[in-house]
Design a protein around this motif. Structure first.
Motif, PDB file in Angstrom:
ATOM      1  N   LYS A  91      43.763  43.217  35.056  1.00  0.00           N
ATOM      2  CA  LYS A  91      42.700  42.552  35.873  1.00  0.00           C
ATOM      3  C   LYS A  91      41.609  42.462  35.278  1.00  0.00           C
ATOM      4  CE  LYS A  91      44.924  43.983  40.445  1.00  0.00           C
ATOM      5  NZ  LYS A  91      44.901  44.723  41.668  1.00  0.00           N
ATOM      6  N   GLY A  92      40.747  41.423  35.507  1.00  0.00           N
ATOM      7  CA  GLY A  92      39.365  40.996  34.980  1.00  0.00           C
ATOM      8  C   GLY A  92      39.303  40.577  33.674  1.00  0.00           C
ATOM      9  N   ASP A  93      40.431  40.134  32.985  1.00  0.00           N
ATOM     10  CA  ASP A  93      40.528  39.633  31.649  1.00  0.00           C
ATOM     11  C   ASP A  93      40.790  38.169  31.527  1.00  0.00           C
ATOM     12  OD1 ASP A  93      43.110  39.900  32.467  1.00  0.00           O
ATOM     13  OD2 ASP A  93      43.823  39.964  30.253  1.00  0.00           O
TER      14      ASP A  93
ATOM     15  N   LEU B  12      35.356  40.559  27.183  1.00  0.00           N
ATOM     16  CA  LEU B  12      35.581  40.727  25.961  1.00  0.00           C
ATOM     17  C   LEU B  12      34.728  39.966  24.939  1.00  0.00           C
ATOM     18  CD1 LEU B  12      39.452  39.349  26.991  1.00  0.00           C
ATOM     19  CD2 LEU B  12      38.399  41.703  27.387  1.00  0.00           C
ATOM     20  N   GLY B  13      35.154  40.585  23.896  1.00  0.00           N
ATOM     21  CA  GLY B  13      34.156  40.087  22.718  1.00  0.00           C
ATOM     22  C   GLY B  13      32.639  40.136  23.148  1.00  0.00           C
ATOM     23  N   SER B  14      32.085  41.109  23.710  1.00  0.00           N
ATOM     24  CA  SER B  14      30.833  41.222  23.841  1.00  0.00           C
ATOM     25  C   SER B  14      30.088  42.183  23.205  1.00  0.00           C
ATOM     26  CB  SER B  14      30.805  41.884  25.405  1.00  0.00           C
ATOM     27  OG  SER B  14      31.322  43.058  25.624  1.00  0.00           O
ATOM     28  N   GLY B  15      30.870  43.081  22.268  1.00  0.00           N
ATOM     29  CA  GLY B  15      29.907  44.187  21.479  1.00  0.00           C
ATOM     30  C   GLY B  15      29.517  45.339  22.491  1.00  0.00           C
ATOM     31  N   MET B  16      30.356  45.371  23.609  1.00  0.00           N
ATOM     32  CA  MET B  16      30.132  46.395  24.361  1.00  0.00           C
ATOM     33  C   MET B  16      31.108  47.712  24.366  1.00  0.00           C
ATOM     34  SD  MET B  16      28.623  44.827  27.972  1.00  0.00           S
ATOM     35  CE  MET B  16      27.652  43.477  28.002  1.00  0.00           C
ATOM     36  N   GLY B  17      31.778  47.429  23.335  1.00  0.00           N
ATOM     37  CA  GLY B  17      33.140  48.431  23.100  1.00  0.00           C
ATOM     38  C   GLY B  17      34.090  48.387  24.244  1.00  0.00           C
TER      39      GLY B  17
ATOM     40  N   HIS C  41      25.788  34.166  27.017  1.00  0.00           N
ATOM     41  CA  HIS C  41      26.801  33.542  27.604  1.00  0.00           C
ATOM     42  C   HIS C  41      27.659  33.071  26.317  1.00  0.00           C
ATOM     43  CE1 HIS C  41      25.617  33.579  32.065  1.00  0.00           C
ATOM     44  NE2 HIS C  41      25.622  34.516  31.462  1.00  0.00           N
ATOM     45  N   PHE C  42      27.908  33.939  25.493  1.00  0.00           N
ATOM     46  CA  PHE C  42      28.829  33.083  24.668  1.00  0.00           C
ATOM     47  C   PHE C  42      29.641  34.303  23.695  1.00  0.00           C
ATOM     48  CE2 PHE C  42      25.438  34.073  21.734  1.00  0.00           C
ATOM     49  CZ  PHE C  42      25.874  34.423  20.285  1.00  0.00           C
ATOM     50  N   GLU C  43      30.740  34.249  23.147  1.00  0.00           N
ATOM     51  CA  GLU C  43      31.600  35.119  22.913  1.00  0.00           C
ATOM     52  C   GLU C  43      31.396  35.208  20.991  1.00  0.00           C
ATOM     53  OE1 GLU C  43      36.271  36.732  22.276  1.00  0.00           O
ATOM     54  OE2 GLU C  43      35.513  35.233  24.312  1.00  0.00           O
ATOM     55  N   LEU C  44      31.422  36.307  20.482  1.00  0.00           N
ATOM     56  CA  LEU C  44      31.415  36.318  18.889  1.00  0.00           C
ATOM     57  C   LEU C  44      32.397  37.423  18.786  1.00  0.00           C
ATOM     58  CD1 LEU C  44      29.929  36.121  16.218  1.00  0.00           C
ATOM     59  CD2 LEU C  44      28.178  37.597  16.799  1.00  0.00           C
ATOM     60  N   LYS C  45      33.654  36.829  17.990  1.00  0.00           N
ATOM     61  CA  LYS C  45      34.530  37.419  17.620  1.00  0.00           C
ATOM     62  C   LYS C  45      34.258  38.608  16.457  1.00  0.00           C
ATOM     63  CE  LYS C  45      38.076  33.913  18.207  1.00  0.00           C
ATOM     64  NZ  LYS C  45      39.159  33.337  17.474  1.00  0.00           N
TER      65      LYS C  45
ATOM     66  N   ILE D 103      21.336  44.736  17.579  1.00  0.00           N
ATOM     67  CA  ILE D 103      22.853  44.304  17.974  1.00  0.00           C
ATOM     68  C   ILE D 103      23.714  45.505  18.601  1.00  0.00           C
ATOM     69  CG2 ILE D 103      24.683  42.829  17.400  1.00  0.00           C
ATOM     70  CD1 ILE D 103      22.732  41.581  15.198  1.00  0.00           C
ATOM     71  N   SER D 104      24.371  45.021  19.498  1.00  0.00           N
ATOM     72  CA  SER D 104      25.282  46.213  20.089  1.00  0.00           C
ATOM     73  C   SER D 104      26.540  46.002  19.360  1.00  0.00           C
ATOM     74  CB  SER D 104      25.102  46.274  21.589  1.00  0.00           C
ATOM     75  OG  SER D 104      26.391  46.989  21.856  1.00  0.00           O
ATOM     76  N   GLY D 105      26.946  46.814  18.582  1.00  0.00           N
ATOM     77  CA  GLY D 105      28.210  46.489  17.857  1.00  0.00           C
ATOM     78  C   GLY D 105      28.411  45.278  16.967  1.00  0.00           C
ATOM     79  N   SER D 106      29.190  44.479  17.222  1.00  0.00           N
ATOM     80  CA  SER D 106      29.411  43.238  16.251  1.00  0.00           C
ATOM     81  C   SER D 106      28.682  42.128  16.981  1.00  0.00           C
ATOM     82  CB  SER D 106      30.639  43.004  15.959  1.00  0.00           C
ATOM     83  OG  SER D 106      31.488  42.791  17.200  1.00  0.00           O
ATOM     84  N   GLY D 107      28.153  42.528  18.063  1.00  0.00           N
ATOM     85  CA  GLY D 107      27.390  41.331  19.041  1.00  0.00           C
ATOM     86  C   GLY D 107      28.411  40.450  19.964  1.00  0.00           C
TER      87      GLY D 107
END
Length: 311
Positions: free
Chosen positions: A49-51, A91-96, A178-182, A258-262
């Motif tokens: 759920k939530g994905d 997902l793809g947020s840089g928050m682990g 509000h955008f995703e960075l792989k 930048i948190s993780g990979s952003g």
């Protein structure tokens, strides 16, 4: 006991100068995973759920299942388990996000089996899941999510993970445009070689950050949040990064990175009272460039992952 539910917190990896070796956990935000015993051997992912329907149910691709399977392989057991994942992180947020799912699954499954592993011993299984999720088994997200607080990964061969001191009153503001960075795109812009000059600067900042944490020297922490290896290249992938960095410094942040990979960015501050000004400054920047941004404020989570419910 037939069912255990666990929570694992979001994380900030790299922490500017600590590329692939530093991370810390965020309070409140994270993923929940429930693991239930079943009579038939083998793992099955029953619910996610939530994905928005984006995560895989295949056992060999789902980070929860991969982590649990790695643990069962180490134990030499073929236990039947059902996995129920509730995503609290984008997902793809840089928050682990992938790390939190794997860690919560491991903590739940480990408790369900009577805790054959100490908490820290679960790290290699979480790293196996990270390798499936992003192509590399790094520990800078899974270690702080599992153990809480600030964590240093001194070495990977053999794995040497060290918990660092967290000064009282150290707070974090997360900003998620509000955008995703792989992760793959974020890693693709990095250089293979680092100059001696930049290596020296980065080493000094890592040492300064760790010293600042132990000495509770907030100004030193702020001065040390400087990345000359990854940020100059990754910042180009995040609209409004440098404008936000300048605005947040003026709003009272110790520093920003930048948190993780952003694309999520983090800002550290002394005390939570500066958070509203920091958030307002970021929102003004992103309003000007026509992009939405979600803001979260949190103390550093020193607890790590934990069991919510067992029955």
């Amino acid at each position: 006991m037939r069912s255990v539910k666990a929570f694992a917190p979001a994380t900030v990896a790299n922490v500017s100068c600590g590329f692939d070796i530093l991370g810390f956990a965020i309070d409140a935000m994270g993923d929940e995973v429930e693991v239930r015993l079943k009579d038939e051997p083998g793992l099955v992912v029953v619910s996610i759920k939530g994905d928005q329907g984006r995560l895989p149910y295949e056992v060999e691709k789902n980070t929860c299942a991969v982590a649990i399977q790695a643990m069962l392989d180490e134990l030499g057991q073929d236990v039947g388990m059902e996995i129920y994942l509730k995503k609290g992180l984008p997902l793809g947020s840089g928050m682990g996000s992938s790390a939190a799912s794997a860690v919560a699954a491991l903590v739940a499954a480990n408790r369900l089996l009577g805790e054959p592993f100490e908490k820290k011993a679960l790290l290699p299984f979480a790293m196996a899941a990270e390798k499936v999720a992003c192509g590399a088994g790094h520990a800078d997200n899974v270690a702080p999510s599992l153990l809480g607080g600030f964590v240093l990964i001194r070495d990977y061969h053999p794995l040497d993970v060290i918990k660092l001191h967290v000064p009282e009153g150290l707070h974090c503001t997360l900003l998620h445009p509000h955008f995703e960075l792989k992760t793959s795109d974020s890693r693709s812009v990095l250089r293979d070689n680092v100059s001696l000059k930049h290596s020296t600067i980065q080493s000094g900042n890592v040492a300064g950050l760790i010293a600042g944490l132990f000495q509770e020297d907030f100004e030193l922490i702020g001065r040390s949040l400087r990345d000359v290896i990854a940020e100059p290249y990754r910042a180009t992938l995040i609209p409004g990064f440098y404008e936000t960095k300048e605005a947040l410094k003026s709003a009272g942040a110790l520093g920003m990175g930048i948190s993780g990979s952003g694309p999520t960015m983090f800002a550290l501050s002394k005390g939570e009272e500066k958070s509203p000004a920091i958030i307002q400054a970021a929102e003004q920047v992103y309003e000007a460039i026509g992009l939405g941004v979600d803001a979260y404020h949190s103390a550093v989570n020193t607890r790590g992952a934990y069991v919510i419910e067992e029955k």
